[in-house]
Structures are given as C-alpha cells and as structure tokens.
Design an enzyme around this catalytic site. Structure first.
Site, PDB file in Angstrom:
ATOM      1  NE  ARG A 145       0.475   1.407   3.329  1.00  0.00           N
ATOM      2  CZ  ARG A 145       1.466   2.245   3.551  1.00  0.00           C
ATOM      3  NH1 ARG A 145       2.717   1.825   3.586  1.00  0.00           N
ATOM      4  NH2 ARG A 145       1.229   3.525   3.723  1.00  0.00           N
ATOM      5  N   GLY A 146       0.260   2.390  -0.171  1.00  0.00           N
ATOM      6  CA  GLY A 146       1.054   3.600  -0.365  1.00  0.00           C
ATOM      7  C   GLY A 146       1.035   3.954  -1.842  1.00  0.00           C
ATOM      8  CB  ALA A 147       0.194   7.064  -3.654  1.00  0.00           C
ATOM      9  NE  ARG A 182      -6.318   0.914  -1.378  1.00  0.00           N
ATOM     10  CZ  ARG A 182      -5.524   1.406  -0.419  1.00  0.00           C
ATOM     11  NH1 ARG A 182      -4.242   1.115  -0.407  1.00  0.00           N
ATOM     12  NH2 ARG A 182      -6.019   2.214   0.514  1.00  0.00           N
ATOM     13  CD  GLN A 197      -2.904   2.625   6.862  1.00  0.00           C
ATOM     14  OE1 GLN A 197      -3.525   2.942   7.870  1.00  0.00           O
ATOM     15  NE2 GLN A 197      -3.464   2.654   5.668  1.00  0.00           N
ATOM     16  CG  ASP A 225      -3.020   8.166  -0.952  1.00  0.00           C
ATOM     17  OD1 ASP A 225      -2.957   8.753   0.150  1.00  0.00           O
ATOM     18  OD2 ASP A 225      -2.674   6.982  -1.109  1.00  0.00           O
ATOM     19  CG  ASN A 280      -2.229  11.673   3.101  1.00  0.00           C
ATOM     20  OD1 ASN A 280      -1.637  10.890   2.368  1.00  0.00           O
ATOM     21  ND2 ASN A 280      -1.911  11.824   4.372  1.00  0.00           N
ATOM     22  CE  LYS A 281      -5.088   5.671   4.650  1.00  0.00           C
ATOM     23  NZ  LYS A 281      -5.962   4.746   3.896  1.00  0.00           N
TER      24      LYS A 281
END
Ligand SMILES: CSC[C@H]1O[C@H](OP(=O)(O)O)[C@H](O)[C@@H]1O
Length: 370
Positions: free
Chosen positions: A53-55, A90, A202, A243, A253-254
């Site tokens: 995960r993570g852009a 996603r 995370q 992201d 973002n998150k």
C-alpha cells in the site's frame, strides 16, 4: 531503508527474473515476511488487500502486475484485461492510474512478442525513478527542516506525521518521511510524533516500525492527540504524504489528514505535503469535487487486528455486533491549509502557479489541452 542494519526495498524482481518479491505489510510490525507475486491476479490481490500500500508502491506494483500478465499472455486482450483488473483495485492513489497509462503507452505499439521484456524493463524503470524522486524529496525536505530547526536551537525538531508515508509506502526513502531520514543522516536531531491512524493503523504498525528499525526517535500517539500537542507548542511542523494532488494544490491523503491541517492552521504550525510528480493529477483542480474517495469494509472499523499473548495474529471486535460503520479511507485537504508541497524538484506553494513553476512541461501540455 534499513531494518537491523540491512537495506531493504518494498518491491523488487525476484532472483528467478520473473516473479516479484514484496514485503507483506499486513504482518508488520510483528512479522517480517517476503511474498512472491507470480501473476496479474496476485498483484491485484496484493493491492486490494493492502499487502502492499502507499500511492507510489501501488503504482510500481501495478506496473509489475502488467509485466506478469504479459509474461503469461502478451496479446491485446490480455493487456486490456491487465489494465482493467489493476485499474479497479483502489481508486484514490493516482499513481496507480499513472503507472498503468505509462505501461499501456509503452506496450500498445509493440508486437506481442516484445511486450513481456519491455514491460519488466518499464516496471523496473518506474521503480528506480520512484527511488530517485523520494531521495530528492528527502534532500529538499531536509533544507526545510534545517531552516525550521534554526528557529529553535539547542533542542530537537518535533515533527508530526499521519499514516505511513515512509519507505514502506514507496520503493525506498518514502515521501513525508524522506526528509526525516535525510535529517537523521545529516545529524539533525529530529523526533517524530506518529499518529496511530485508525482504522488500519498504518502509523502504529508501519511508521513506528520503520522509524524504530532505522533508529529514529518517535512517540506513538492516538489520532485525536495531535491537535492538543499543537496547542501545547509540542509540534514544530506537520509532514504528510498524499495519494493524489490536484493541479490546484488540493491533496487527498489518509482519513484524518484534513483534521490535522485544520489544527495546524489554528495553531500556526507549518503543514507540508510531500509527494513525487507521479502523485499529481494535472487533469483536475477541485479535490473535494473530483478526487474519488475509497470506501473500505466496515470490519476495518468494528474490529482491531493484533497479537494475542501467544504471539498469534488475531482480530477482536470493538463495536456491538449490530453496529453499522462507515469507513472512508481518505479525505481531501484544501490547498489553502497547506504551507507547501515538497516534490523531487523542490518546494512549491500549494497552488497551480507553484506546481506549474516546478513542472513547466505540464502547464504547457495543459494549455495545449493534453
Ligand atoms: C506516499 S503515499 C502514502 C499514503 O498512502 C497511504 O494510504 P494507504 O496506506 O491506504 O495506501 C496514506 O494515505 C499515505 O499518506
């Protein structure tokens, strides 16, 4: 970056020259395990289930997913299916769609027989480019941290970060944490307040793990403590990832990032976003209206994963069995709340003029209607 002194990347071509090796991030921080992606389906599943995960890392994984598909079947239908399958994993991180578009542009013109080798080469190039971009984000961010540290001589700089935008979200270095690693290597005393980042945690599971493994001091906090610490003057700067950024400087973002930006603004704490060029979506301006926000399963909210006393990974319910839960995975921070955007090309104001000045080729393309 380093784990127990050994250098790792989050993704790499395996020794067999065709499968792809990744760190299984769903097992961190308790178990460090490498997994092999052998097919397009493996790559898509790893993205959906957040094994990776993570852009930026999502983009690189998708690129290798296309290469795995081309190794099996390099035909046009297979290429279209790879794009569709990976594109549906996603929605928020634009790096995924950027990487797929780049792979498609590279492979479409080729004869099927030439596609597999070129797909692996392009996926490797995207990964190497991400490493260079993140290292440069670290270098540019370091200058910023040095300037902030000069305002408070004799004490360490206190940074707050949200979620995980470290090397585990990329191939190496990270985005928001790259300046932290660069500062650590430069001998600049820095300490990080790490938001746990409900519901996937995370921060607690990944950021705490990677900072600790690299020897960087941090303090884990609940998400709702950040505003209080800013009011108490405990935070010198906020550093987060993204992201997807719009051409106008809004960033997705998150979930929870927006609230941190509001608290930072209310307490005059500088709020910086770190991102590579592959996280900028030049086709949109209005983040709130145009960035798709992923909604994830309610179980991520009603349950918590962790280790029992015998070290076994378990999930426990934390809400009534009949609870309904909403789980938007990202939010949008408007450009007006962002002090600056740290990119591989330097630091830009969070607006179109600032970003276009760093990426003139994009503004020309935009004027030409590309
Ligand atoms: C450097 S991008 C990191 C970015 O990705 C995270 O989302 P997720 O863990 O769901 O992929 C989070 O928004 C981070 O800031």
């Amino acid at each position: 970056m380093r784990i127990a002194g050994r250098h790792y990347r989050t993704i790499a071509l395996a020794a067999d020259g065709c499968s792809v090796e990744i760190i299984d991030q769903t097992l961190l921080p308790f178990t460090f395990k490498l997994r092999r992606l052998q097919s397009l389906e493996d790559a898509a599943q790893a993205i959906c289930e957040m094994t990776v995960r993570g852009a930026p890392l999502i983009g690189v994984t998708a690129a290798y997913g296309v290469a795995l598909a081309m190794r099996t079947d390099p035909g046009n239908a297979s290429l279209r299916r790879a794009m569709t399958t990976l594109g549906a994993t996603r929605p928020t991180a634009v790096n995924l769609h950027w990487a797929l578009a780049r792979m498609s542009e590279t492979l479409q013109p080729l004869a099927p027989g030439a596609r597999a080798a070129q797909a692996y080469a392009e996926a490797w190039a995207i990964a190497e480019e991400d490493v260079r971009c993140c290292e440069m984000i670290g270098r540019h961010g370091l200058k910023l941290l040095q300037a902030l540290a000069a305002r408070s001589p004799g004490r360490r700089l206190n940074v707050l970060t949200h979620c995980n935008a470290g090397w585990l979200a990329c191939v190496d270095w990270g985005t928001a944490l790259a300046p932290i690693y660069a500062a650590h290597e430069d001998g600049l005393p820095v300490h990080v307040y790490v938001d746990e980042t409900r519901p996937r945690n995370q921060g607690a599971a990944l950021t705490a793990f990677e900072l600790g493994a690299h020897g960087i001091p941090y303090t884990l906090i609940v998400d709702n403590a950040g505003g209080h610490l800013m009011q108490q003057g405990q935070i010198d700067v906020c550093l987060v990832g993204s992201d997807r950024a719009t051409a106008g400087g809004d960033i997705a973002n998150k979930i929870g990032t927006y609230l941190k930006a509001l608290a930072a603004r209310d307490n005059d704490v500088p709020f910086y976003v770190a991102l590579p060029f592959s996280s900028i979506d030049w086709s949109i301006n209005d983040g709130l209206a145009q960035i798709p926000i992923e909604n994830r399963p309610a179980r991520e909210v009603t349950h918590l994963a962790g280790l029992d006393e015998r070290g076994r990974r378990i999930e426990v319910r934390i809400a009534p069995t009949d609870a309904t839960a909403a789980n938007p995975a990202f939010d949008v921070t408007p450009a007006r709340l962002i002090t600056g955007i740290i990119t591989e090309r330097g630091v830009a104001a969070a607006d179109y003029a600032g970003l276009a000045a760093l990426y003139p080729e994009r503004s020309e393309a935009r004027r030409a209607g590309a």
